[in-house]
Design a protein around this motif. Structure first.
Motif, PDB file in Angstrom:
ATOM      1  N   LEU A  28       0.807  -1.203   0.142  1.00 32.97           N
ATOM      2  CA  LEU A  28       0.056  -0.111  -0.015  1.00 32.97           C
ATOM      3  C   LEU A  28       0.924   1.155   0.037  1.00 32.97           C
ATOM      4  CD1 LEU A  28      -2.836  -0.913   2.792  1.00 32.97           C
ATOM      5  CD2 LEU A  28      -3.096  -0.615   0.031  1.00 32.97           C
ATOM      6  N   GLU A  29       0.234   2.263  -0.685  1.00 30.37           N
ATOM      7  CA  GLU A  29       1.195   3.460  -0.620  1.00 30.37           C
ATOM      8  C   GLU A  29       0.009   4.339  -0.268  1.00 30.37           C
ATOM      9  OE1 GLU A  29       2.537   4.591  -4.463  1.00 30.37           O
ATOM     10  OE2 GLU A  29       4.113   2.844  -4.351  1.00 30.37           O
ATOM     11  N   ASP A  30       0.688   5.653   0.297  1.00 31.14           N
ATOM     12  CA  ASP A  30      -0.227   6.782   0.855  1.00 31.14           C
ATOM     13  C   ASP A  30      -1.221   7.297  -0.237  1.00 31.14           C
ATOM     14  OD1 ASP A  30      -0.284   8.142   3.553  1.00 31.14           O
ATOM     15  OD2 ASP A  30      -0.217   9.805   2.181  1.00 31.14           O
ATOM     16  N   GLY A  31      -2.657   7.251   0.244  1.00 30.82           N
ATOM     17  CA  GLY A  31      -3.617   7.679  -0.748  1.00 30.82           C
ATOM     18  C   GLY A  31      -4.313   6.561  -1.371  1.00 30.82           C
ATOM     19  N   ASP A  32      -3.738   5.179  -1.437  1.00 32.57           N
ATOM     20  CA  ASP A  32      -4.468   4.157  -1.764  1.00 32.57           C
ATOM     21  C   ASP A  32      -5.655   4.133  -1.545  1.00 32.57           C
ATOM     22  OD1 ASP A  32      -2.621   3.626  -3.816  1.00 32.57           O
ATOM     23  OD2 ASP A  32      -1.518   1.979  -2.672  1.00 32.57           O
ATOM     24  N   LEU A  33      -6.708   3.424  -2.203  1.00 30.23           N
ATOM     25  CA  LEU A  33      -8.160   3.176  -1.556  1.00 30.23           C
ATOM     26  C   LEU A  33      -8.003   1.566  -1.207  1.00 30.23           C
ATOM     27  CD1 LEU A  33     -10.433   4.598  -4.388  1.00 30.23           C
ATOM     28  CD2 LEU A  33      -9.770   5.638  -2.081  1.00 30.23           C
ATOM     29  N   ILE A  34      -8.553   1.421  -0.160  1.00 26.52           N
ATOM     30  CA  ILE A  34      -8.884   0.064   0.381  1.00 26.52           C
ATOM     31  C   ILE A  34     -10.251  -0.414   0.859  1.00 26.52           C
ATOM     32  CG2 ILE A  34      -6.351  -0.103   1.360  1.00 26.52           C
ATOM     33  CD1 ILE A  34      -7.638   0.614   4.065  1.00 26.52           C
ATOM     34  N   ARG A  35     -10.505  -1.546   0.632  1.00 26.41           N
ATOM     35  CA  ARG A  35     -11.955  -2.029   1.079  1.00 26.41           C
ATOM     36  C   ARG A  35     -11.717  -2.653   2.636  1.00 26.41           C
ATOM     37  NH1 ARG A  35     -13.094  -4.386  -2.773  1.00 26.41           N
ATOM     38  NH2 ARG A  35     -14.440  -3.101  -3.981  1.00 26.41           N
ATOM     39  N   VAL A  36     -12.457  -2.011   3.597  1.00 25.16           N
ATOM     40  CA  VAL A  36     -12.174  -2.702   4.947  1.00 25.16           C
ATOM     41  C   VAL A  36     -13.559  -3.315   5.087  1.00 25.16           C
ATOM     42  CG1 VAL A  36     -12.089  -2.049   7.461  1.00 25.16           C
ATOM     43  CG2 VAL A  36     -11.049  -0.507   5.838  1.00 25.16           C
ATOM     44  N   ILE A  37     -13.451  -4.785   5.584  1.00 24.82           N
ATOM     45  CA  ILE A  37     -14.636  -5.432   5.530  1.00 24.82           C
ATOM     46  C   ILE A  37     -14.594  -6.338   7.106  1.00 24.82           C
ATOM     47  CG2 ILE A  37     -15.495  -7.753   4.464  1.00 24.82           C
ATOM     48  CD1 ILE A  37     -13.423  -7.295   2.313  1.00 24.82           C
ATOM     49  N   SER A  38     -15.798  -6.342   7.773  1.00 31.34           N
ATOM     50  CA  SER A  38     -16.172  -6.968   8.957  1.00 31.34           C
ATOM     51  C   SER A  38     -17.433  -7.611   8.522  1.00 31.34           C
ATOM     52  CB  SER A  38     -16.452  -5.693  10.002  1.00 31.34           C
ATOM     53  OG  SER A  38     -17.583  -5.324   9.884  1.00 31.34           O
ATOM     54  N   GLY A  39     -17.933  -8.313   9.718  1.00 26.36           N
ATOM     55  CA  GLY A  39     -19.069  -9.091   9.606  1.00 26.36           C
ATOM     56  C   GLY A  39     -20.281  -8.450   9.574  1.00 26.36           C
ATOM     57  N   LYS A  40     -20.235  -6.911   9.801  1.00 29.55           N
ATOM     58  CA  LYS A  40     -21.374  -6.079   9.516  1.00 29.55           C
ATOM     59  C   LYS A  40     -21.578  -5.392   8.278  1.00 29.55           C
ATOM     60  CE  LYS A  40     -23.179  -6.560  13.695  1.00 29.55           C
ATOM     61  NZ  LYS A  40     -23.289  -5.567  14.616  1.00 29.55           N
ATOM     62  N   GLY A  41     -20.297  -5.453   7.504  1.00 25.51           N
ATOM     63  CA  GLY A  41     -20.363  -5.032   6.141  1.00 25.51           C
ATOM     64  C   GLY A  41     -19.087  -4.553   5.487  1.00 25.51           C
ATOM     65  N   ALA A  42     -19.127  -3.512   4.759  1.00 28.77           N
ATOM     66  CA  ALA A  42     -17.809  -3.071   4.229  1.00 28.77           C
ATOM     67  C   ALA A  42     -17.801  -1.485   3.807  1.00 28.77           C
ATOM     68  CB  ALA A  42     -17.438  -3.864   3.083  1.00 28.77           C
ATOM     69  N   MET A  43     -16.806  -0.875   3.694  1.00 31.20           N
ATOM     70  CA  MET A  43     -16.490   0.429   3.238  1.00 31.20           C
ATOM     71  C   MET A  43     -15.163   0.766   2.566  1.00 31.20           C
ATOM     72  SD  MET A  43     -16.130   2.454   6.981  1.00 31.20           S
ATOM     73  CE  MET A  43     -17.913   2.074   7.404  1.00 31.20           C
ATOM     74  N   THR A  44     -15.269   1.713   1.846  1.00 34.22           N
ATOM     75  CA  THR A  44     -13.917   1.997   0.858  1.00 34.22           C
ATOM     76  C   THR A  44     -13.478   3.412   1.492  1.00 34.22           C
ATOM     77  OG1 THR A  44     -14.684   1.067  -1.038  1.00 34.22           O
ATOM     78  CG2 THR A  44     -13.167   2.550  -1.261  1.00 34.22           C
ATOM     79  N   LEU A  45     -12.089   3.024   1.772  1.00 34.11           N
ATOM     80  CA  LEU A  45     -11.493   4.414   2.444  1.00 34.11           C
ATOM     81  C   LEU A  45     -10.147   4.513   1.857  1.00 34.11           C
ATOM     82  CD1 LEU A  45     -12.088   3.363   6.158  1.00 34.11           C
ATOM     83  CD2 LEU A  45     -13.419   5.167   4.644  1.00 34.11           C
ATOM     84  N   PRO A  46      -9.708   5.928   1.877  1.00 36.30           N
ATOM     85  CA  PRO A  46      -8.285   6.028   1.183  1.00 36.30           C
ATOM     86  C   PRO A  46      -7.220   6.017   2.566  1.00 36.30           C
ATOM     87  CG  PRO A  46      -9.292   8.164   1.910  1.00 36.30           C
ATOM     88  CD  PRO A  46     -10.474   7.165   2.051  1.00 36.30           C
ATOM     89  N   VAL A  47      -6.155   5.498   2.381  1.00 39.09           N
ATOM     90  CA  VAL A  47      -5.243   4.921   3.334  1.00 39.09           C
ATOM     91  C   VAL A  47      -4.217   6.438   3.641  1.00 39.09           C
ATOM     92  CG1 VAL A  47      -3.104   3.716   3.930  1.00 39.09           C
ATOM     93  CG2 VAL A  47      -5.103   2.562   2.859  1.00 39.09           C
ATOM     94  N   ARG A  48      -3.879   6.534   4.915  1.00 41.74           N
ATOM     95  CA  ARG A  48      -2.857   7.289   5.312  1.00 41.74           C
ATOM     96  C   ARG A  48      -1.743   6.477   6.216  1.00 41.74           C
ATOM     97  NH1 ARG A  48      -3.714  10.170   1.934  1.00 41.74           N
ATOM     98  NH2 ARG A  48      -4.363  12.398   1.831  1.00 41.74           N
ATOM     99  N   ILE A  49      -0.491   6.497   5.525  1.00 45.04           N
ATOM    100  CA  ILE A  49       0.547   5.562   6.267  1.00 45.04           C
ATOM    101  C   ILE A  49       1.366   6.626   7.227  1.00 45.04           C
ATOM    102  CG2 ILE A  49       2.569   4.382   5.906  1.00 45.04           C
ATOM    103  CD1 ILE A  49       1.532   3.808   3.020  1.00 45.04           C
ATOM    104  N   VAL A  50       0.848   6.074   8.649  1.00 43.71           N
ATOM    105  CA  VAL A  50       1.724   7.008   9.798  1.00 43.71           C
ATOM    106  C   VAL A  50       2.207   6.140  10.656  1.00 43.71           C
ATOM    107  CG1 VAL A  50       0.047   8.781   9.266  1.00 43.71           C
ATOM    108  CG2 VAL A  50      -0.624   7.085  11.042  1.00 43.71           C
ATOM    109  N   PRO A  51       3.373   6.557  11.396  1.00 43.35           N
ATOM    110  CA  PRO A  51       3.940   5.810  12.310  1.00 43.35           C
ATOM    111  C   PRO A  51       3.483   5.749  13.686  1.00 43.35           C
ATOM    112  CG  PRO A  51       5.195   7.981  12.135  1.00 43.35           C
ATOM    113  CD  PRO A  51       4.156   7.840  11.083  1.00 43.35           C
ATOM    114  N   THR A  52       2.286   6.573  13.769  1.00 42.58           N
ATOM    115  CA  THR A  52       1.530   6.789  15.118  1.00 42.58           C
ATOM    116  C   THR A  52       0.358   6.129  15.579  1.00 42.58           C
ATOM    117  OG1 THR A  52       0.438   8.507  14.072  1.00 42.58           O
ATOM    118  CG2 THR A  52       2.316   9.256  15.214  1.00 42.58           C
ATOM    119  N   VAL A  53       0.502   4.672  14.870  1.00 42.95           N
ATOM    120  CA  VAL A  53      -0.329   3.832  15.188  1.00 42.95           C
ATOM    121  C   VAL A  53       0.174   2.346  15.322  1.00 42.95           C
ATOM    122  CG1 VAL A  53      -2.750   4.984  14.220  1.00 42.95           C
ATOM    123  CG2 VAL A  53      -1.345   3.146  12.768  1.00 42.95           C
ATOM    124  N   SER A  54      -0.070   1.414  16.078  1.00 40.58           N
ATOM    125  CA  SER A  54       0.524   0.250  16.363  1.00 40.58           C
ATOM    126  C   SER A  54       0.283  -0.768  15.092  1.00 40.58           C
ATOM    127  CB  SER A  54      -0.063  -0.367  17.387  1.00 40.58           C
ATOM    128  OG  SER A  54      -1.052  -0.932  17.366  1.00 40.58           O
TER     129      SER A  54
END
Length: 794
Positions: free
Chosen positions: A713-739
């Motif tokens: 993944l590169e910064d700004g790429d679109l991803i699909r986030v999928i859970s048992g409740k549904g899915a959503m499409t989001l842009p990615v921000r790559i940051v060192p401030t999350v585990s």
């Protein structure tokens, strides 16, 4: 008349940067047209109290020809001292919002589908009154309920009183708990939670608590943090923030400790293990003022030394054992250590356990006896209000003079889970439900359950300024005034070390056919035969506010806000029998309140007198077992969890771990621009949402660089986030401030309604959450959902 903000301000003679705001359209009353074009341009100022959140910040509103044009902070208001946040600045956008409702609306068609028809105020009120009277005649008042977003105001107390006087115990206040509230309550320290003074600590550790971006009072704590940071080099103050994501609290700390979400309570007891082993705990306080520290095989010390060694805690939390040892020794050796827990980033299936563990750290370390660090909230000098309680043992809500320690939970802890309680038979099938100042279909993780439950209630009446996500499931929608058009009082803010009442007074008359909720409830009560304000002769809510303040005046305590002077000078005045102001009659006192913006009791709350308080109760395995047995919202047993496990270890099954290369723990977070989702309807806040990432009017996902590289993944790429409740499409921000284990997504966007500026903007991560709860408190978890991530190619 709808005009742009720039045109509005230019008609008033305001030019330059101020006129070039973010708002595209403001709805200005037609009667102001001539004022805008030919008015004398007379400037006046009115003071009031902000109503955008529960903090109670004082504001000054600039008016030109009686038309509000700017909101600034009130420099003599003790909460904010003249400062204001973006939400406070955006108050005029709410007042002039073009999508405000101008008349009552009745459902036309099935619930959940769009379609409204206008109805008169008289007809709407008649329908509600008839429903209330029928419940009374049928001796079924319990089938009436009131769900109220608690903005820490007198109006919330009136709504609770209205419910109980109507014969129902089903008043459901919806609010964010105070810092340490859950742990202090379970530890026997009563309610409200103790206040604390950050200026008195020399070592502070916050377990997920983001004082700078979440309720209860971000402006106050930002102001205090600023002073602490300036003095840090001289005082040696250390501020440690524990979280899976670096929030503003983490950025302003001296150290950020990454941790696995949901495991903060385990870390707290890991620190307690080291403090006990090194014998650096406050033996005098523990011996005099605590219970079950050492009392045989089932005590706190036994549980901690058996189950929370640094190596085991490190494996569970992801925090290195050496870090655990160092933090524990630093904390235990400090003169005035302070440990805080609570907030959305600490909202997990172990939330109460975590806060109880953190409260135990304060008890162990001598924090509770540090001079001036902890304060005992003094009651406001007026008749106390009843409280709304929930009993896990009986499964019943009640209104009573005070909570029953050991038997009651605050009803606000349960408000998010009313559909589950209804399904479990713990509340009856309601036939009438009033909803105000809350949007549960957007804010609660169990959104489908909320939609289904609201659809089954024959009459749902919503009071709101704009159609929101919950409105399609209401039968009547009645337009409300904003806080700039009504009377109210903000109550003392929990956790702050002083008492104050912020006066809300109308800056302008009600616009767009809206009415104040206080006036509506007083009229409904009168028409339904419920005397809400004896002897008021049908007078409006402003008279109710005055009646309350007459009790303050009669007490002789406190004073209207005043220009800053030293507390020593005030004490000298008191000794001489003098006051800052002279007000021999209530009329003089009331005039000063309106001129200054509110009342406060100068100085801090008294220091906690532990000799007069109940003993602090340490968590033990038997106490945890009892709480699990009486769980307010029972949860299904997890895989690998058995009944023969110790209850503290059974709770650890709620700590989730991703199980694949594309698997993450979804962790929503809140920002100052949009703490509850209401800010999405205001363009100024939309422009600032995502400011530091330069992603405006949108939702994004934050991912650690290591995980991004593995997924190419590169910064700004679109991803699909999928859970048992549904899915959503989001842009990615790559940051060192999350585990590396989490996918962090901001909460606040993704509305299906809430006006043109919010509708279909971004996505709501809450919609993807599995409905999991903390079995000890009944509160929803934001840190329990595993999601899968797919890169969208092209």
């Amino acid at each position: 008349m709808k005009i742009s903000r720039r045109e509005f301000l230019q008609l008033l003679g305001v030019t330059g940067a101020l006129a070039g705001g973010a708002s595209q359209i403001w709805a200005v009353p037609d009667k102001w047209r001539e004022k805008l074009r030919s008015g004398p341009r007379l400037e006046t100022w009115k003071v009031s109290t902000c109503g955008q959140c529960p903090a109670g910040c004082g504001i000054r509103v600039r008016l030109i020809d009686d038309i509000p044009v700017r909101i600034l902070g009130n420099p003599i208001a003790p909460v904010n001292n003249g400062f204001t946040c973006p939400m406070g600045e955006a108050g005029l956008e709410l007042l002039y919002h073009p999508d405000r409702i101008s008349h009552p609306l009745r459902r036309k068609g099935k619930k959940g589908e769009p379609g409204w028809e206008p109805v008169s105020w008289d007809d709407a009120m008649k329908q509600i009154t008839q429903a209330l009277r029928e419940k009374g005649k049928a001796k079924e008042p319990g089938r009436f309920g009131f769900l109220m977003g608690d903005r820490n105001t007198l109006l919330t107390q009136l709504a609770g009183d209205f419910t109980s006087r109507s014969g129902s115990s089903h008043f459901f206040p919806w609010r964010t708990p105070g810092v340490n509230e859950l742990g202090f309550w379970q530890g026997g320290l009563e309610f409200p939670p103790l206040a604390f003074d950050l200026t008195r600590t020399d070592y502070m550790i916050t377990f997920g608590t983001n004082l700078l971006e979440e309720p209860l009072s971000p402006v106050y704590f930002n102001r205090i943090y600023g002073g602490l940071k300036e003095k840090r080099a001289r005082t040696g103050l250390k501020m440690v923030h524990v979280d899976a994501r670096m929030s503003q609290a983490g950025r302003n700390a001296t150290e950020w400790v990454q941790i696995r979400p949901g495991s903060m309570g385990v870390l707290a007891l890991g620190l307690a293990y080291v403090i006990l082993r090194d014998n650096i705990y406050d033996q005098d306080y523990i011996g005099r003022h605590t219970q079950d520290f050492r009392s045989g095989s089932d005590d706190f010390r036994t549980m901690v030394t058996r189950d929370y060694s640094p190596d085991r805690v490190s494996e569970i939390t992801g925090v290195p054992a050496q870090t655990i040892l160092r933090l524990a020794r630093e904390f235990g050796s400090a003169k005035a250590p302070l440990a805080l827990a609570g907030g959305n980033m600490a909202s997990s299936e172990m939330e109460l356990f975590t806060q109880w563990g953190v409260a135990s750290l304060n008890a162990l370390s001598g924090s509770f006896t540090a001079v001036g660090l902890w304060r005992d909230p003094a009651p406001v000098p007026w008749d106390p209000f009843p409280v709304s309680a929930f009993s896990p043992r009986s499964g019943a809500f009640s209104r009573k003079p005070e909570y029953g320690p050991g038997s009651d939970l605050p009803a606000s802890w349960m408000a998010e889970n009313l559909p589950a309680l209804a399904e479990a038979g713990k509340i009856p099938d309601l036939e009438t439900l009033l909803v105000a100042h809350v949007n549960p279909v957007f804010q609660a993780p169990n959104q489908k359950a909320w939609r289904d439950w609201l659809s089954r209630i024959p009459l749902v009446v919503q009071f709101t300024a704009m159609i929101d996500d919950t409105s399609p499931y209401a039968d009547l929608v009645l337009p409300l005034t904003t806080y700039l058009e009504q009377w109210d009082l903000t109550l003392p803010t929990p956790n702050l070390p002083f008492s104050q009442l912020g006066l809300q007074q109308p800056v302008v008359p009600p616009m767009s056919g809206a009415r104040p909720l206080g006036d509506i409830l007083l009229r409904l009560g009168k028409e339904a035969g419920v005397d809400m304000h004896p002897g008021n002769g049908g007078k409006p809510f402003g008279e109710y506010v005055q009646a309350r303040m007459k009790q303050i005046f009669a007490s002789g305590k406190g004073t209207p806000y005043f220009e800053a002077v030293s507390l020593e000078f005030l004490e000298d005045l008191r000794k001489r029998g003098w006051q800052v102001y002279s007000y021999p009659a209530f009329g003089d006192f009331w005039r000063l309140l309106q001129e200054k913006g509110g009342w406060w009791d100068p100085g801090e709350y008294p220091a906690v007198d532990w000799k007069r308080r109940k003993k602090f109760l340490f968590p033990t395995t038997s106490r945890l077992a009892t709480l699990l047995k009486e769980s307010p919202v029972p949860r299904p047993k997890e895989g690998g969890e058995t009944n023969d496990q110790k209850p503290n270890l059974r709770l650890e099954s709620g700590i989730r771990r991703p199980d694949g290369p594309d698997s993450f723990l979804l962790v929503p977070f809140t920002s100052l621009m949009n703490m509850t989702g209401d800010g999405a309807s205001l363009p100024l806040l939309q422009e600032m949402f995502g400011l530091y990432l330069r992603l405006y009017w949108n939702t994004w996902a934050e991912i650690n660089p290591q995980r991004a590289a593995r997924l190419q993944l590169e910064d700004g790429d679109l991803i699909r986030v999928i859970s048992g409740k549904g899915a959503m499409t989001l842009p990615v921000r790559i940051v060192p401030t999350v585990s590396t284990e989490i996918l962090s997504v901001p909460f606040g966007q993704g509305h299906t309604e809430s006006g043109r500026n919010a509708k279909h903007m971004g996505a709501n991560p809450i919609a993807l959450l599995d409905h999991r709860v903390d079995p000890l408190s009944g509160r929803n978890s934001w840190q329990s959902t595993i999601v899968r991530v797919e890169k969208i190619k092209g």
